[in-house]
Design a protein around this motif. Structure first.
Motif, PDB file in Angstrom:
ATOM      1  N   GLN A 145      48.923 136.393  47.690  1.00  0.00           N
ATOM      2  CA  GLN A 145      47.975 135.870  48.677  1.00  0.00           C
ATOM      3  C   GLN A 145      47.118 134.752  48.087  1.00  0.00           C
ATOM      4  O   GLN A 145      46.594 134.872  46.986  1.00  0.00           O
ATOM      5  CB  GLN A 145      47.064 136.980  49.197  1.00  0.00           C
ATOM      6  N   VAL A 146      46.991 133.685  48.862  1.00  0.00           N
ATOM      7  CA  VAL A 146      46.122 132.567  48.472  1.00  0.00           C
ATOM      8  C   VAL A 146      44.787 132.774  49.175  1.00  0.00           C
ATOM      9  O   VAL A 146      44.657 132.525  50.370  1.00  0.00           O
ATOM     10  CB  VAL A 146      46.745 131.215  48.865  1.00  0.00           C
ATOM     11  N   VAL A 147      43.810 133.248  48.438  1.00  0.00           N
ATOM     12  CA  VAL A 147      42.506 133.530  49.028  1.00  0.00           C
ATOM     13  C   VAL A 147      41.732 132.235  49.260  1.00  0.00           C
ATOM     14  O   VAL A 147      41.102 132.045  50.303  1.00  0.00           O
ATOM     15  CB  VAL A 147      41.695 134.487  48.130  1.00  0.00           C
ATOM     16  N   ALA A 148      41.767 131.336  48.292  1.00  0.00           N
ATOM     17  CA  ALA A 148      41.080 130.045  48.414  1.00  0.00           C
ATOM     18  C   ALA A 148      42.107 128.933  48.272  1.00  0.00           C
ATOM     19  O   ALA A 148      42.606 128.679  47.174  1.00  0.00           O
ATOM     20  CB  ALA A 148      40.003 129.912  47.335  1.00  0.00           C
ATOM     21  N   ASN A 149      42.435 128.283  49.386  1.00  0.00           N
ATOM     22  CA  ASN A 149      43.428 127.210  49.318  1.00  0.00           C
ATOM     23  C   ASN A 149      42.756 125.905  48.894  1.00  0.00           C
ATOM     24  O   ASN A 149      42.545 124.979  49.677  1.00  0.00           O
ATOM     25  CB  ASN A 149      44.145 127.027  50.655  1.00  0.00           C
ATOM     26  N   THR A 150      42.430 125.867  47.626  1.00  0.00           N
ATOM     27  CA  THR A 150      41.872 124.677  46.986  1.00  0.00           C
ATOM     28  C   THR A 150      42.711 124.414  45.744  1.00  0.00           C
ATOM     29  O   THR A 150      43.408 125.318  45.258  1.00  0.00           O
ATOM     30  CB  THR A 150      40.417 124.913  46.560  1.00  0.00           C
ATOM     31  N   PRO A 151      42.672 123.197  45.222  1.00  0.00           N
ATOM     32  CA  PRO A 151      43.421 122.948  43.988  1.00  0.00           C
ATOM     33  C   PRO A 151      43.044 123.918  42.880  1.00  0.00           C
ATOM     34  O   PRO A 151      43.915 124.424  42.162  1.00  0.00           O
ATOM     35  CB  PRO A 151      43.033 121.507  43.640  1.00  0.00           C
ATOM     36  N   ALA A 152      41.752 124.228  42.740  1.00  0.00           N
ATOM     37  CA  ALA A 152      41.315 125.165  41.696  1.00  0.00           C
ATOM     38  C   ALA A 152      41.812 126.574  41.962  1.00  0.00           C
ATOM     39  O   ALA A 152      42.263 127.278  41.050  1.00  0.00           O
ATOM     40  CB  ALA A 152      39.795 125.145  41.583  1.00  0.00           C
ATOM     41  N   GLY A 153      41.746 126.998  43.230  1.00  0.00           N
ATOM     42  CA  GLY A 153      42.202 128.343  43.575  1.00  0.00           C
ATOM     43  C   GLY A 153      43.686 128.526  43.353  1.00  0.00           C
ATOM     44  O   GLY A 153      44.140 129.567  42.870  1.00  0.00           O
ATOM     45  N   ARG A 154      44.450 127.514  43.680  1.00  0.00           N
ATOM     46  CA  ARG A 154      45.894 127.583  43.499  1.00  0.00           C
ATOM     47  C   ARG A 154      46.254 127.556  42.011  1.00  0.00           C
ATOM     48  O   ARG A 154      47.142 128.281  41.566  1.00  0.00           O
ATOM     49  CB  ARG A 154      46.567 126.432  44.255  1.00  0.00           C
ATOM     50  N   SER A 155      45.549 126.733  41.254  1.00  0.00           N
ATOM     51  CA  SER A 155      45.800 126.682  39.816  1.00  0.00           C
ATOM     52  C   SER A 155      45.466 128.013  39.152  1.00  0.00           C
ATOM     53  O   SER A 155      46.157 128.437  38.212  1.00  0.00           O
ATOM     54  CB  SER A 155      44.970 125.561  39.180  1.00  0.00           C
ATOM     55  N   GLN A 156      44.434 128.681  39.635  1.00  0.00           N
ATOM     56  CA  GLN A 156      44.056 129.967  39.064  1.00  0.00           C
ATOM     57  C   GLN A 156      45.157 131.002  39.270  1.00  0.00           C
ATOM     58  O   GLN A 156      45.437 131.820  38.388  1.00  0.00           O
ATOM     59  CB  GLN A 156      42.752 130.463  39.690  1.00  0.00           C
ATOM     60  N   LEU A 157      45.803 130.974  40.435  1.00  0.00           N
ATOM     61  CA  LEU A 157      46.905 131.905  40.684  1.00  0.00           C
ATOM     62  C   LEU A 157      48.053 131.662  39.707  1.00  0.00           C
ATOM     63  O   LEU A 157      48.663 132.617  39.216  1.00  0.00           O
ATOM     64  CB  LEU A 157      47.402 131.769  42.129  1.00  0.00           C
ATOM     65  N   LEU A 158      48.350 130.407  39.437  1.00  0.00           N
ATOM     66  CA  LEU A 158      49.402 130.108  38.463  1.00  0.00           C
ATOM     67  C   LEU A 158      49.013 130.638  37.084  1.00  0.00           C
ATOM     68  O   LEU A 158      49.843 131.231  36.385  1.00  0.00           O
ATOM     69  CB  LEU A 158      49.660 128.604  38.397  1.00  0.00           C
ATOM     70  N   ASP A 159      47.763 130.441  36.700  1.00  0.00           N
ATOM     71  CA  ASP A 159      47.310 130.947  35.404  1.00  0.00           C
ATOM     72  C   ASP A 159      47.403 132.468  35.339  1.00  0.00           C
ATOM     73  O   ASP A 159      47.807 133.041  34.329  1.00  0.00           O
ATOM     74  CB  ASP A 159      45.869 130.508  35.128  1.00  0.00           C
ATOM     75  N   ASP A 160      47.039 133.142  36.449  1.00  0.00           N
ATOM     76  CA  ASP A 160      47.026 134.607  36.468  1.00  0.00           C
ATOM     77  C   ASP A 160      48.427 135.200  36.383  1.00  0.00           C
ATOM     78  O   ASP A 160      48.609 136.284  35.816  1.00  0.00           O
ATOM     79  CB  ASP A 160      46.347 135.113  37.748  1.00  0.00           C
ATOM     80  N   TYR A 161      49.396 134.508  36.968  1.00  0.00           N
ATOM     81  CA  TYR A 161      50.745 135.082  37.065  1.00  0.00           C
ATOM     82  C   TYR A 161      51.800 134.209  36.382  1.00  0.00           C
ATOM     83  O   TYR A 161      52.982 134.284  36.713  1.00  0.00           O
ATOM     84  CB  TYR A 161      51.112 135.294  38.540  1.00  0.00           C
ATOM     85  N   ARG A 162      51.403 133.433  35.427  1.00  0.00           N
ATOM     86  CA  ARG A 162      52.323 132.529  34.748  1.00  0.00           C
ATOM     87  C   ARG A 162      53.552 133.255  34.212  1.00  0.00           C
ATOM     88  O   ARG A 162      54.683 132.764  34.295  1.00  0.00           O
ATOM     89  CB  ARG A 162      51.593 131.820  33.599  1.00  0.00           C
ATOM     90  N   ASP A 163      53.361 134.441  33.652  1.00  0.00           N
ATOM     91  CA  ASP A 163      54.467 135.174  33.031  1.00  0.00           C
ATOM     92  C   ASP A 163      55.456 135.751  34.043  1.00  0.00           C
ATOM     93  O   ASP A 163      56.538 136.199  33.668  1.00  0.00           O
ATOM     94  CB  ASP A 163      53.925 136.301  32.153  1.00  0.00           C
TER      95      ASP A 163
END
Length: 304
Positions: free
Chosen positions: A241-259
């Motif tokens: 789920q994308v809670v905040a559809n902002t560049p920062a919010g999307r980048s955070q999801l990638l960082d959280d689930y990179r593996d």
């Protein structure tokens, strides 16, 4: 075709010497293409610049796009047996799992558009006609059932089905498009177990409130019956789920689930559209097209 008019003195100089320097400093205007290069039947809007031109052409004409899709699906197929053998392997994030996955039948969740089916001909029509996405033209395209499968996807899906893995199509195509979508998937060679494998936009999930086109409720529904081995998509929201559809919010999801990417999650390239674009203009499609385009220009990282 327009040409810059030379002064009589410059013309005489050019004729006499052949190598005189120009005395005017204004930049030369680019030559306009001859009228004959634009088909008479083409709408005027077809000659206007379109942000999507290169993206759609890349998806349709480049070997690089096809190679990317083949690479992703081939790599995922190589992981299938490992995912099946590991009893605790699951591709749903804990917040969306909701129940134990152990002992459940295996499944793979696949987005449909630009993950399984190629809709670039629809995007090309929009470019040709100078239009943007709308529900009427989209529904008409889906009803044609002409979308082709991405390279590599059919081979992967058949390999999964041969191992007893159910393919679930979790799509933001609306529920009323189920029949046409499943018919298109079958015609493309994709395994379709039954109508229940289509989880479209509007699917009701008890005790879960869907936020717009977010897929978290439908992923939770899939998890009630299946151990999800892998997820495939072309947007970050196809996986979590994308809670905040902002560049920062999307980048955070990638960082959280990179593996998770390249093991449980498999991302297909899509430069044509997606949540990344409205994130750049505050998710406000009501703005004029040029205002949205200017916001995208401002987001460019320009080298000094």
């Amino acid at each position: 075709m327009q040409h810059r008019v030379l002064s009589l003195s410059l013309l005489a100089c050019a004729l006499a010497l052949g190598a005189c320097q120009r005395t005017d400093t204004a930049p030369a205007k680019p030559l306009k293409p001859a009228a004959a290069t634009v088909p008479a039947s083409a709408p005027k809007s077809a000659t206007r610049p379109d942000d999507n031109l290169n993206a759609v052409l890349w998806m349709q004409a480049s070997v690089e796009y096809r190679a990317s899709a083949i690479t992703i699906y081939r790599a995922a197929a190589d992981r299938l047996d490992r995912a099946l053998k590991e009893k605790h392997w699951d591709a749903l994030v804990p917040d969306e799992r909701g129940n134990a996955a152990t002992g459940l039948a295996p499944a793979v969740i696949m987005d449909v558009d630009e993950t399984v089916l190629d809709n670039s001909p629809y995007q090309a029509r929009l470019i040709r006609d100078g239009k943007e996405f709308d529900e009427v033209t989209w529904d008409a395209w889906v009803a044609e059932k002409k979308a082709k499968p991405l390279p590599g996807v059919v081979d992967f899906a058949k390999a999964a089905a041969a191992r007893g893995v159910t393919i679930l199509y979790l799509s933001n195509r609306a529920e009323h498009l189920q029949e046409a979508t499943l018919a298109n998937l079958r015609a493309a060679g994709m395994p379709v177990k039954d109508d229940s494998v289509f989880l479209g936009l509007g699917t009701v999930v008890d005790d879960c409130e869907q936020n717009g086109s977010e897929k978290n409720c439908r992923r939770r529904l899939a998890g009630q019956k299946y151990r999800v081995l892998m997820q495939f998509g072309d947007q970050i929201g196809d996986f979590v789920q994308v809670v905040a559809n902002t560049p920062a919010g999307r980048s955070q999801l990638l960082d959280d689930y990179r593996d998770w990417f390249g093991e449980r999650w498999w991302m297909l390239p899509n430069p044509s559209y997606g949540g990344w674009e409205p994130a750049l203009f505050n998710n406000d499609f009501a703005q004029p097209r040029e205002a949205r385009r200017e916001a995208k220009r401002q987001a460019l990282d320009v080298a000094p």
